[in-house]
Write an enzyme that holds these catalytic residues in place. Structure first.
Site, PDB file in Angstrom:
ATOM      1  N   GLU A   1     -26.032  -9.199  33.590  1.00 41.42           N
ATOM      2  CA  GLU A   1     -24.990  -9.963  34.293  1.00 41.42           C
ATOM      3  C   GLU A   1     -25.457 -11.388  34.592  1.00 41.42           C
ATOM      4  O   GLU A   1     -24.681 -12.338  34.461  1.00 41.42           O
ATOM      5  CB  GLU A   1     -24.598  -9.224  35.585  1.00 41.42           C
ATOM      6  CG  GLU A   1     -23.866  -7.921  35.260  1.00 41.42           C
ATOM      7  CD  GLU A   1     -23.742  -6.991  36.463  1.00 41.42           C
ATOM      8  OE1 GLU A   1     -24.775  -6.706  37.111  1.00 41.42           O
ATOM      9  OE2 GLU A   1     -22.626  -6.552  36.754  1.00 41.42           O
TER      10      GLU A   1
ATOM     11  N   GLY B   1     -27.840  -5.978  36.499  1.00 43.69           N
ATOM     12  CA  GLY B   1     -27.773  -7.346  37.020  1.00 43.69           C
ATOM     13  C   GLY B   1     -28.482  -8.350  36.123  1.00 43.69           C
ATOM     14  O   GLY B   1     -28.147  -9.540  36.135  1.00 43.69           O
TER      15      GLY B   1
ATOM     16  N   GLU C   1     -25.650   0.960  35.102  1.00 40.81           N
ATOM     17  CA  GLU C   1     -25.372   1.335  36.499  1.00 40.81           C
ATOM     18  C   GLU C   1     -24.741   2.723  36.606  1.00 40.81           C
ATOM     19  O   GLU C   1     -24.961   3.445  37.581  1.00 40.81           O
ATOM     20  CB  GLU C   1     -24.433   0.304  37.151  1.00 40.81           C
ATOM     21  CG  GLU C   1     -25.066  -1.058  37.392  1.00 40.81           C
ATOM     22  CD  GLU C   1     -24.923  -2.026  36.235  1.00 40.81           C
ATOM     23  OE1 GLU C   1     -24.634  -1.584  35.095  1.00 40.81           O
ATOM     24  OE2 GLU C   1     -25.108  -3.239  36.456  1.00 40.81           O
TER      25      GLU C   1
ATOM     26  N   ALA D   1     -30.416  -5.333  39.200  1.00 42.87           N
ATOM     27  CA  ALA D   1     -30.570  -5.515  40.642  1.00 42.87           C
ATOM     28  C   ALA D   1     -31.679  -4.568  41.090  1.00 42.87           C
ATOM     29  O   ALA D   1     -31.953  -3.557  40.430  1.00 42.87           O
ATOM     30  CB  ALA D   1     -29.255  -5.199  41.338  1.00 42.87           C
TER      31      ALA D   1
HETATM   32  N1  CAA Z   1     -35.141  -2.138  40.394  1.00 45.73           N
HETATM   33  C1  CAA Z   1     -36.336  -1.929  40.984  1.00 45.73           C
HETATM   34  N2  CAA Z   1     -37.467  -1.645  40.301  1.00 45.73           N
HETATM   35  C2  CAA Z   1     -37.372  -1.585  38.952  1.00 45.73           C
HETATM   36  C3  CAA Z   1     -36.165  -1.793  38.265  1.00 45.73           C
HETATM   37  C4  CAA Z   1     -35.016  -2.088  39.054  1.00 45.73           C
HETATM   38  N3  CAA Z   1     -33.821  -2.347  38.499  1.00 45.73           N
HETATM   39  N4  CAA Z   1     -36.382  -1.636  36.942  1.00 45.73           N
HETATM   40  C5  CAA Z   1     -37.697  -1.363  36.801  1.00 45.73           C
HETATM   41  N5  CAA Z   1     -38.290  -1.321  38.002  1.00 45.73           N
HETATM   42  C6  CAA Z   1     -39.695  -1.041  38.300  1.00 45.73           C
HETATM   43  C7  CAA Z   1     -40.005   0.442  38.129  1.00 45.73           C
HETATM   44  O1  CAA Z   1     -39.628   1.161  39.281  1.00 45.73           O
HETATM   45  C8  CAA Z   1     -41.497   0.399  37.897  1.00 45.73           C
HETATM   46  O2  CAA Z   1     -42.140   0.222  39.138  1.00 45.73           O
HETATM   47  P1  CAA Z   1     -43.377   1.205  39.569  1.00 45.73           P
HETATM   48  O3  CAA Z   1     -44.440   0.861  38.545  1.00 45.73           O
HETATM   49  O4  CAA Z   1     -43.688   0.750  40.943  1.00 45.73           O
HETATM   50  O5  CAA Z   1     -42.879   2.586  39.426  1.00 45.73           O
HETATM   51  C9  CAA Z   1     -41.689  -0.899  37.109  1.00 45.73           C
HETATM   52  O6  CAA Z   1     -40.521  -1.674  37.350  1.00 45.73           O
HETATM   53  C10 CAA Z   1     -41.798  -0.658  35.598  1.00 45.73           C
HETATM   54  O7  CAA Z   1     -40.678   0.097  35.198  1.00 45.73           O
HETATM   55  P2  CAA Z   1     -40.784   1.472  34.353  1.00 45.73           P
HETATM   56  O8  CAA Z   1     -42.065   2.165  34.672  1.00 45.73           O
HETATM   57  O9  CAA Z   1     -39.521   2.239  34.576  1.00 45.73           O
HETATM   58  O10 CAA Z   1     -40.877   0.882  32.877  1.00 45.73           O
HETATM   59  P3  CAA Z   1     -40.400   1.586  31.518  1.00 45.73           P
HETATM   60  O11 CAA Z   1     -40.889   0.713  30.418  1.00 45.73           O
HETATM   61  O12 CAA Z   1     -40.755   3.022  31.511  1.00 45.73           O
HETATM   62  O13 CAA Z   1     -38.785   1.508  31.555  1.00 45.73           O
HETATM   63  C11 CAA Z   1     -36.657   0.428  31.921  1.00 45.73           C
HETATM   64  C12 CAA Z   1     -38.162   0.268  31.511  1.00 45.73           C
HETATM   65  C13 CAA Z   1     -35.924   1.258  30.858  1.00 45.73           C
HETATM   66  C14 CAA Z   1     -36.075  -0.962  32.003  1.00 45.73           C
HETATM   67  C15 CAA Z   1     -36.587   1.157  33.288  1.00 45.73           C
HETATM   68  O14 CAA Z   1     -37.443   0.498  34.220  1.00 45.73           O
HETATM   69  C16 CAA Z   1     -35.211   1.186  33.885  1.00 45.73           C
HETATM   70  O15 CAA Z   1     -34.380   1.976  33.465  1.00 45.73           O
HETATM   71  N6  CAA Z   1     -34.949   0.339  34.911  1.00 45.73           N
HETATM   72  C17 CAA Z   1     -33.699   0.350  35.636  1.00 45.73           C
HETATM   73  C18 CAA Z   1     -32.568  -0.250  34.817  1.00 45.73           C
HETATM   74  C19 CAA Z   1     -31.283  -0.167  35.604  1.00 45.73           C
HETATM   75  O16 CAA Z   1     -30.774   0.884  35.894  1.00 45.73           O
HETATM   76  N7  CAA Z   1     -30.717  -1.338  35.953  1.00 45.73           N
HETATM   77  C20 CAA Z   1     -29.491  -1.427  36.707  1.00 45.73           C
HETATM   78  C21 CAA Z   1     -29.803  -1.624  38.159  1.00 45.73           C
HETATM   79  S1  CAA Z   1     -28.364  -1.515  39.200  1.00 45.73           S
HETATM   80  C22 CAA Z   1     -27.606  -3.018  39.075  1.00 45.73           C
HETATM   81  O17 CAA Z   1     -28.054  -3.903  38.382  1.00 45.73           O
HETATM   82  C23 CAA Z   1     -26.349  -3.139  39.910  1.00 45.73           C
HETATM   83  C24 CAA Z   1     -25.545  -4.357  39.669  1.00 45.73           C
HETATM   84  O18 CAA Z   1     -24.867  -4.504  38.684  1.00 45.73           O
HETATM   85  C25 CAA Z   1     -25.501  -5.375  40.702  1.00 45.73           C
END
Ligand code: CAA
Length: 257
Positions: A111, A108, A131, A65
């Site tokens: 999911e 998400g 999460e 998400a």
């Molecule tokens: N939401 C918003 N933006 C996201 C994102 C997310 N879930 N995941 C990645 N991005 C964005 C980053 O912020 C980044 O944007 P900027 O260039 O503007 O900074 C861009 O995508 C590229 O990401 P990274 O620079 O972080 O890329 P990376 O290769 O270094 O890492 C990754 C990749 C490990 C997937 C890392 O991006 C990450 O950990 N993302 C978040 C994963 C996460 O926590 N997901 C769960 C979200 S909460 C949820 O899903 C709740 C639910 O159940 C409903």
């Protein structure tokens, strides 16, 4: 219809949806949800579509998400609007949906893949429910669907630590049905979808309903439900055609495809 966050194409009787927010690793925001709902409604209204494939990019199916959209939300507001409950509509698609997953399928994203009927993964796929590392828990079904898919031990491990599992571990655990080389991913998923779309739609939709019922009811009730659906298919001309074609050693020509 033009979409901002999706690329939607049809390949014969198959609809192909590509999540398209590369700048955010396909993070699922409210626009993605709104557009996916509209796309699914169109696929269901289109008699010609027999199956759907949903995919992302090579780097990410979807990284969760959208954290930036969620970060400042307040409890009362998200409780009142029942935030993210709209994803239940995506999970309730009646036509078969295959997730073709390459790269990150996190939060998400994992999911959403689990809302599909089955997952075909590239060798590069990484699944996880991170999460907990954000101070929350899965909110689009991860604690429930992952547990049903892989069992309590592996689900607890992933949900409590937030670690990722690779495609091989996901296949061993029963989360994905097939793992293929990255360059084969889309062809494999489209071929599976084309096969499904070539079959009789009522039997395909009932097969999906029957398997899903296994997660909702007792064995006794599930068996009765399956048998009644089985009986009802004898009211279709496609059952007559399918069985006649077998006996006559020819390919069936189903009416309801
Ligand atoms: N939401 C918003 N933006 C996201 C994102 C997310 N879930 N995941 C990645 N991005 C964005 C980053 O912020 C980044 O944007 P900027 O260039 O503007 O900074 C861009 O995508 C590229 O990401 P990274 O620079 O972080 O890329 P990376 O290769 O270094 O890492 C990754 C990749 C490990 C997937 C890392 O991006 C990450 O950990 N993302 C978040 C994963 C996460 O926590 N997901 C769960 C979200 S909460 C949820 O899903 C709740 C639910 O159940 C409903």
């Amino acid at each position: 219809m033009a979409y901002e966050t999706l690329i939607v194409e049809t390949r014969g009787n198959v609809a192909l949806v590509t999540l398209n927010r590369p700048q955010a690793l396909n993070a699922l925001n409210s626009t993605v949800l709104k557009e996916l709902k509209a796309a699914y409604a169109a696929f269901h209204a289109d008699e010609a579509i027999g199956a759907i494939v949903i995919t992302g990019s090579e780097r990410a199916f979807a990284a969760g998400a959208d954290i930036k959209e969620m970060q400042s939300l307040q409890f009362a507001d998200i409780y009142k609007s029942d935030f993210i409950s709209g994803w239940d509509d995506i999970a309730k698609a009646r036509k078969p949906v295959i997730a073709a997953v390459s790269g990150f399928a996190l939060g998400g994203g994992c999911e959403l893949a689990m809302m599909c009927d089955f997952i075909i993964a590239s060798e590069t796929a990484k699944f996880g429910q991170p999460e907990i590392t954000l101070g929350v828990i899965p909110g689009m079904g991860g604690s429930q669907r992952l547990t049903r898919a892989v069992g309590k031990a592996k689900a607890m491990d992933l949900v409590l630590t937030g670690r990722m599992m690779d495609a091989a571990e996901a296949e061993r655990s029963g989360l994905v049905s097939r793992v293929v080389a990255p360059e084969r991913l889309l062809d494999e998923a489209l071929a599976a979808a084309e096969k499904i779309a070539s079959l009789s739609q009522p039997s395909v939709m009932m097969a999906k309903e029957a398997v899903n019922r296994a997660f909702e009811t007792t064995l006794e009730e599930g068996l009765r439900f399956e048998r009644r659906l089985f009986h009802s298919l004898f009211a279709t001309d496609d059952q007559k055609e399918g069985m006649a074609a077998f006996v006559e050693k020819r390919k069936p020509a189903f009416n309801h495809r």
